[in-house]
Design an enzyme around this catalytic site. Structure first.
Site, PDB file in Angstrom:
ATOM      1  N   GLY A  27      29.216  60.720  -7.716  1.00 13.36           N
ATOM      2  CA  GLY A  27      28.752  60.017  -8.452  1.00 13.36           C
ATOM      3  C   GLY A  27      27.156  60.371  -9.221  1.00 13.36           C
ATOM      4  N   SER A  28      26.735  61.582 -10.103  1.00 13.39           N
ATOM      5  CA  SER A  28      25.956  61.951 -10.260  1.00 13.39           C
ATOM      6  C   SER A  28      25.918  61.323 -11.407  1.00 13.39           C
ATOM      7  CB  SER A  28      25.492  62.611 -10.749  1.00 13.39           C
ATOM      8  OG  SER A  28      26.363  63.721 -11.206  1.00 13.39           O
ATOM      9  N   ASN A  29      26.209  60.978 -12.358  1.00 11.82           N
ATOM     10  CA  ASN A  29      26.470  60.501 -13.194  1.00 11.82           C
ATOM     11  C   ASN A  29      26.633  58.951 -13.779  1.00 11.82           C
ATOM     12  OD1 ASN A  29      27.093  62.005 -16.391  1.00 11.82           O
ATOM     13  ND2 ASN A  29      28.713  62.429 -15.145  1.00 11.82           N
ATOM     14  N   HIS A 125      33.100  64.305 -20.587  1.00 12.83           N
ATOM     15  CA  HIS A 125      33.328  64.947 -20.419  1.00 12.83           C
ATOM     16  C   HIS A 125      33.182  66.474 -20.222  1.00 12.83           C
ATOM     17  CE1 HIS A 125      37.058  67.483 -20.493  1.00 12.83           C
ATOM     18  NE2 HIS A 125      36.369  68.251 -20.899  1.00 12.83           N
ATOM     19  N   SER A 157      30.374  65.800 -23.647  1.00 11.77           N
ATOM     20  CA  SER A 157      31.155  64.980 -24.692  1.00 11.77           C
ATOM     21  C   SER A 157      31.024  63.878 -24.288  1.00 11.77           C
ATOM     22  CB  SER A 157      32.636  65.186 -25.102  1.00 11.77           C
ATOM     23  OG  SER A 157      31.888  66.880 -25.494  1.00 11.77           O
ATOM     24  N   GLU A 195      24.887  66.272 -19.148  1.00 15.77           N
ATOM     25  CA  GLU A 195      26.130  64.583 -19.271  1.00 15.77           C
ATOM     26  C   GLU A 195      25.314  63.068 -19.014  1.00 15.77           C
ATOM     27  OE1 GLU A 195      28.977  65.414 -16.335  1.00 15.77           O
ATOM     28  OE2 GLU A 195      28.950  67.129 -16.835  1.00 15.77           O
TER      29      GLU A 195
END
Ligand code: GRF
Length: 230
Positions: A27-29, A125, A157, A195
Site C-alpha cells: 500500500g505504499s503507492n 510497474h 513505468s 514509483e
C-alpha cells in the site's frame, strides 16, 4: 488511431480516484497518492479502495486513512469473469469514479472494466516497460530479472491499462541506476521511491487534463491551453 483528449482542463472539484490492490500489496503507492492529495499536491482524491482481501496491508492503509474500502475477492467469481467485472463496475459507478489506479493489483482486469474506463485506468510497474513486464512479473521477480540481465539501469513505468499485462501506452518512466552490489531488495527499494514520485506526477497530469493518448504514445501537453486548442 485518433487522438483522445482524456480530460479537458483542470476541474474545479478534485477527480474521484479508486485504487485497486491485491493481497500482497504493502500500500505504499496508495499511501503516496492519498498523502499527495492531503498535501494539496494533486487535484485527485482517493474516494474508494478496492482490495482483494480484507487482511491486505494496503487495505489497512485505506482504513487508517479513512478511505472507503470494499473487499471484492476475485476467488468468489473464479468461474465468472463477467460477474467480477460487473461487481467492480457497480462500485465504480456508485462512487462516480473518474480514474482507476492499480497499485499492486496483480490480476488482469475484466475486459468490461477496461472497456468502460479505457484511457482512465493507470498502473504502476517496477521496471522499464516494455522490458521485464507481463504475467507474473511483479515485485522482486522484476528486480531479480533486471539483475540477471546485466542491465545497468532499471526504473519504473506508469502506463494506461489495456487488455494485456503491462502493455498499455506509457505515461511516465523514471530511470534508476543498477549498482554493482544491488540485491533485488536494495534495487526494489530505490525503484519504489521513484514509483511514488512517478505515480503522483502521472495522476496530477491526468487531473490537469494534460495527457493525450495517440496510438501507443501518450503526449504530455505543456499546459492546459494546449489541451483545449489542439
Ligand atoms: C509496486 O512495486 C508496483 O510497482 C507494483 O506492485 C507494487 C506495489 O507496491 N505494481 P505497494 O503496495 O504500492 O507498496
Amino acid at each position: 488511431m485518433s487522438a483522445v483528449n482524456l480530460a479537458s482542463g483542470a476541474p474545479s472539484s478534485p477527480l474521484s480516484v479508486a485504487a485497486m490492490v491485491s493481497g500482497q500489496g504493502r500500500g505504499s503507492n496508495l499511501g503516496a497518492l492519498i498523502d499527495a492529495y492531503a498535501a494539496a499536491t494533486i487535484g485527485a482524491c482517493m474516494v474508494l479502495v478496492i482490495a482483494t482481501r480484507a487482511d491486505a496491508p494496503a487495505a489497512e492503509r485505506a482504513r487508517n486513512a479513512g478511505v472507503p474500502l470494499s473487499i471484492v475477492s476475485p476467488r468468489r467469481f473464479e468461474q465468472d469473469d463477467e460477474a467480477y467485472g460487473e461487481a467492480l463496475l457497480r462500485l465504480m459507478r456508485k462512487s462516480a469514479i473518474d480514474l482507476i489506479c492499480l497499485a499492486g493489483y496483480t490480476r488482469m482486469l475484466p475486459p468490461a472494466v477496461v472497456d468502460q474506463y479505457r484511457g482512465r485506468i493507470m498502473n504502476i510497474h517496477p521496471g522499464l516497460l516494455p522490458f521485464f513486464g507481463g504475467k507474473g512479473m511483479y515485485g522482486e521477480r522484476v528486480h531479480q530479472a533486471v539483475l540477471e540481465s546485466g542491465m545497468k539501469v532499471s526504473g519504473c513505468s506508469v502506463h494506461f491499462v489495456d487488455e494485456e499485462y503491462d502493455t498499455g501506452p506509457i505515461i511516465i518512466q523514471i530511470p534508476v541506476p543498477v549498482l554493482e552490489d544491488d540485491t533485488p531488495s536494495s534495487l526494489g527499494q530505490r525503484v519504489l521511491t521513484q514509483e511514488h514520485a512517478a505515480y503522483v506526477q502521472a495522476v496530477q497530469l491526468f487531473a490537469e487534463g494534460r495527457l493525450r493518448i495517440d496510438g501507443r504514445h501518450v503526449r504530455v501537453l505543456s499546459n492546459r491551453a494546449e489541451g483545449v486548442t489542439e
